[in-house]
Design a protein around this motif. Structure first.
Motif, short mmCIF file in Angstrom:
data_model
loop_
_atom_site.label_atom_id
_atom_site.label_comp_id
_atom_site.label_asym_id
_atom_site.label_seq_id
_atom_site.Cartn_x
_atom_site.Cartn_y
_atom_site.Cartn_z
N ALA A 178 36.30 71.71 58.57
CA ALA A 178 36.94 70.65 57.79
C ALA A 178 38.38 70.47 58.26
O ALA A 178 39.03 71.43 58.68
CB ALA A 178 36.92 70.98 56.30
N MET A 179 38.84 69.23 58.19
CA MET A 179 40.24 68.91 58.39
C MET A 179 40.71 68.19 57.14
O MET A 179 40.11 67.19 56.72
CB MET A 179 40.46 68.02 59.61
N VAL A 180 41.76 68.72 56.51
CA VAL A 180 42.24 68.18 55.24
C VAL A 180 43.72 67.79 55.42
O VAL A 180 44.52 68.57 55.93
CB VAL A 180 42.11 69.21 54.10
N ARG A 181 44.05 66.59 54.96
CA ARG A 181 45.43 66.09 55.06
C ARG A 181 45.99 65.96 53.65
O ARG A 181 45.40 65.32 52.77
CB ARG A 181 45.41 64.73 55.74
N LEU A 182 47.18 66.59 53.43
CA LEU A 182 47.82 66.58 52.12
C LEU A 182 49.17 65.90 52.21
O LEU A 182 49.94 66.17 53.13
CB LEU A 182 48.03 68.01 51.61
N TRP A 183 49.49 65.05 51.28
CA TRP A 183 50.81 64.41 51.13
C TRP A 183 51.23 63.59 52.35
O TRP A 183 52.40 63.22 52.48
CB TRP A 183 51.96 65.39 50.93
N ASN A 184 50.36 63.39 53.33
CA ASN A 184 50.76 62.79 54.60
C ASN A 184 51.75 63.67 55.38
O ASN A 184 52.41 63.20 56.28
CB ASN A 184 51.39 61.39 54.42
N ARG A 185 51.86 64.96 55.02
CA ARG A 185 52.77 65.83 55.76
C ARG A 185 52.22 67.23 55.97
O ARG A 185 52.86 68.05 56.63
CB ARG A 185 54.13 65.92 55.06
N ALA A 186 51.05 67.53 55.46
CA ALA A 186 50.42 68.84 55.69
C ALA A 186 48.99 68.63 56.16
O ALA A 186 48.23 67.87 55.56
CB ALA A 186 50.44 69.68 54.41
N THR A 187 48.62 69.30 57.25
CA THR A 187 47.26 69.23 57.78
C THR A 187 46.68 70.63 57.81
O THR A 187 47.32 71.56 58.30
CB THR A 187 47.25 68.62 59.20
N VAL A 188 45.46 70.76 57.28
CA VAL A 188 44.80 72.06 57.19
C VAL A 188 43.50 72.00 57.97
O VAL A 188 42.68 71.10 57.75
CB VAL A 188 44.53 72.43 55.72
N PHE A 189 43.31 72.95 58.87
CA PHE A 189 42.09 73.04 59.67
C PHE A 189 41.33 74.30 59.25
O PHE A 189 41.91 75.40 59.20
CB PHE A 189 42.41 73.13 61.16
N LEU A 190 40.03 74.14 58.96
CA LEU A 190 39.19 75.24 58.53
C LEU A 190 37.91 75.23 59.37
O LEU A 190 37.32 74.16 59.59
CB LEU A 190 38.82 75.11 57.05
N ALA A 191 37.43 76.40 59.78
CA ALA A 191 36.20 76.46 60.57
C ALA A 191 35.55 77.82 60.44
O ALA A 191 36.25 78.84 60.33
CB ALA A 191 36.48 76.15 62.04
N SER A 192 34.23 77.84 60.45
CA SER A 192 33.48 79.09 60.39
C SER A 192 32.91 79.44 61.76
O SER A 192 31.98 80.23 61.87
CB SER A 192 32.33 78.98 59.37
N GLU A 193 33.47 78.84 62.81
CA GLU A 193 33.05 79.13 64.18
C GLU A 193 34.29 79.36 65.02
O GLU A 193 35.35 78.79 64.77
CB GLU A 193 32.24 77.96 64.75
N GLY A 194 34.15 80.19 66.05
CA GLY A 194 35.28 80.44 66.94
C GLY A 194 35.98 81.74 66.59
O GLY A 194 35.70 82.37 65.56
N PRO A 195 36.93 82.15 67.41
CA PRO A 195 37.66 83.40 67.17
C PRO A 195 38.41 83.36 65.84
O PRO A 195 39.09 82.37 65.55
CB PRO A 195 38.65 83.48 68.35
N PRO A 196 38.28 84.39 65.00
CA PRO A 196 39.00 84.39 63.71
C PRO A 196 40.51 84.31 63.91
O PRO A 196 41.07 85.00 64.76
CB PRO A 196 38.59 85.73 63.09
N ARG A 197 41.15 83.47 63.12
CA ARG A 197 42.61 83.41 63.13
C ARG A 197 43.10 82.71 61.88
O ARG A 197 42.39 81.91 61.27
CB ARG A 197 43.14 82.72 64.38
N ALA A 198 44.33 83.02 61.50
CA ALA A 198 44.99 82.36 60.38
C ALA A 198 46.44 82.12 60.81
O ALA A 198 47.11 83.05 61.25
CB ALA A 198 44.95 83.22 59.13
N THR A 199 46.89 80.87 60.72
CA THR A 199 48.24 80.53 61.16
C THR A 199 48.86 79.52 60.21
O THR A 199 48.16 78.79 59.50
CB THR A 199 48.25 79.94 62.58
N LEU A 200 50.18 79.46 60.24
CA LEU A 200 50.93 78.45 59.50
C LEU A 200 52.16 78.07 60.31
O LEU A 200 52.88 78.95 60.79
CB LEU A 200 51.36 78.97 58.13
N THR A 201 52.39 76.77 60.45
CA THR A 201 53.63 76.26 61.02
C THR A 201 54.26 75.33 59.99
O THR A 201 53.59 74.42 59.48
CB THR A 201 53.38 75.48 62.32
N ALA A 202 55.50 75.60 59.64
CA ALA A 202 56.20 74.83 58.60
C ALA A 202 57.60 74.49 59.08
O ALA A 202 58.46 75.38 59.16
CB ALA A 202 56.26 75.62 57.29
#
Length: 259
Positions: A178-202
């Motif tokens: 899933a790709m979710v866009r919030l407030w027109n200024r935050a984008t969240v990418f979620l996936a159950s495939e691929g190498p596990p990772r968690a990141t944040l850029t602000a």
């Protein structure tokens, strides 16, 4: 204190171990498999607080019972499912702590110290063959929007913990991505495939899961829950859990309008 831990998956066992390590008694049971564990009905009168680490569709009834008994509770994420939002609003959440363990990562806290205007959050994992079937079933509280809602949580944190009115989303079949866009200024990418990772850029500040000691986060969360049991306000409470469910609900509705 004597604390009940409902749910004996790996996360339930982790909670039980950490509470024992902190010097408190633990009573374990699994409402999903009552024949294999202590009868849940026999546990409630014995405990002073409860950890709910069961599948999401069971959270609401257990939380209602805990609230009726005025017990502090730690509920593993997600709070529940979007269809229950209005019922959750009726639950007394004054001593309800939600289990988003990355909130206790000092490195992530530094990135989220000031509200950001441009945010990108990722959470990639993998549903393994041995994982419970509900993890892959959005209707049962699974799928990436709920199971990997960590990224929605820390995107909200980075943005100042507000309630975004505008949510746009593109979602793969069975919510595997899933790709979710919030407030027109935050984008969240979620996936159950691929190498596990968690990141944040602000606003240029960056955090990655590899920077963080996960066991230390769980230990800090346990310490905070014990403080909630003594009267401290929950760091991540019912209102925040409802915001996440509202985003998931809006994301699903938005995707339905696009396709």
């Amino acid at each position: 204190m004597k604390i009940g831990v409902f749910g004996q998956s790996s996360i339930g066992q982790r909670h039980a171990r950490l509470i024992r390590d902190a010097g408190h008694d633990v009573v374990t049971c699994d409402p999903v498999r009552p024949a294999d564990e202590t009868d849940p009905a026999a546990v409630w009168p014995k405990i002073d607080a409860v950890v709910i680490a069961t599948p999401p569709l069971t959270h609401l009834a257990l939380a209602q019972e805990a609230a009726r008994r005025r017990l502090p509770m730690l509920i593993e994420k997600p709070l529940g499912v979007p269809e229950e939002i209005e019922t959750w609003r009726q639950v007394d959440g004054r001593r309800l702590l939600l289990g988003y363990q990355w909130r206790y990562a000092p490195e992530l806290a530094r990135v989220c110290a000031e509200p950001a205007t441009i945010i990108t959050a990722e959470y990639y994992g993998a549903f393994g063959a041995r994982d419970a079937a509900w993890l892959r079933d959005p209707a049962a509280g699974g799928g990436v929007l709920l199971e990997y809602s960590h990224a929605l949580d820390y995107a909200l944190w980075a943005g100042g913990d507000g309630s975004p009115e505008d949510v746009l989303a593109l979602i793969a079949p069975n919510e595997t991505m899933a790709m979710v866009r919030l407030w027109n200024r935050a984008t969240v990418f979620l996936a159950s495939e691929g190498p596990p990772r968690a990141t944040l850029t602000a606003d240029g500040r960056e955090w990655a899961r590899l920077q963080t000691d996960l066991p230390a986060c769980y230990a800090a969360q346990t310490a905070h829950f014990l403080a909630v049991c003594e009267g401290r306000a929950p760091r991540v409470g019912l209102a925040h859990g409802l915001r996440v469910l509202e985003i998931v609900d809006k994301a699903r509705r938005s995707h339905g309008e696009w396709v």
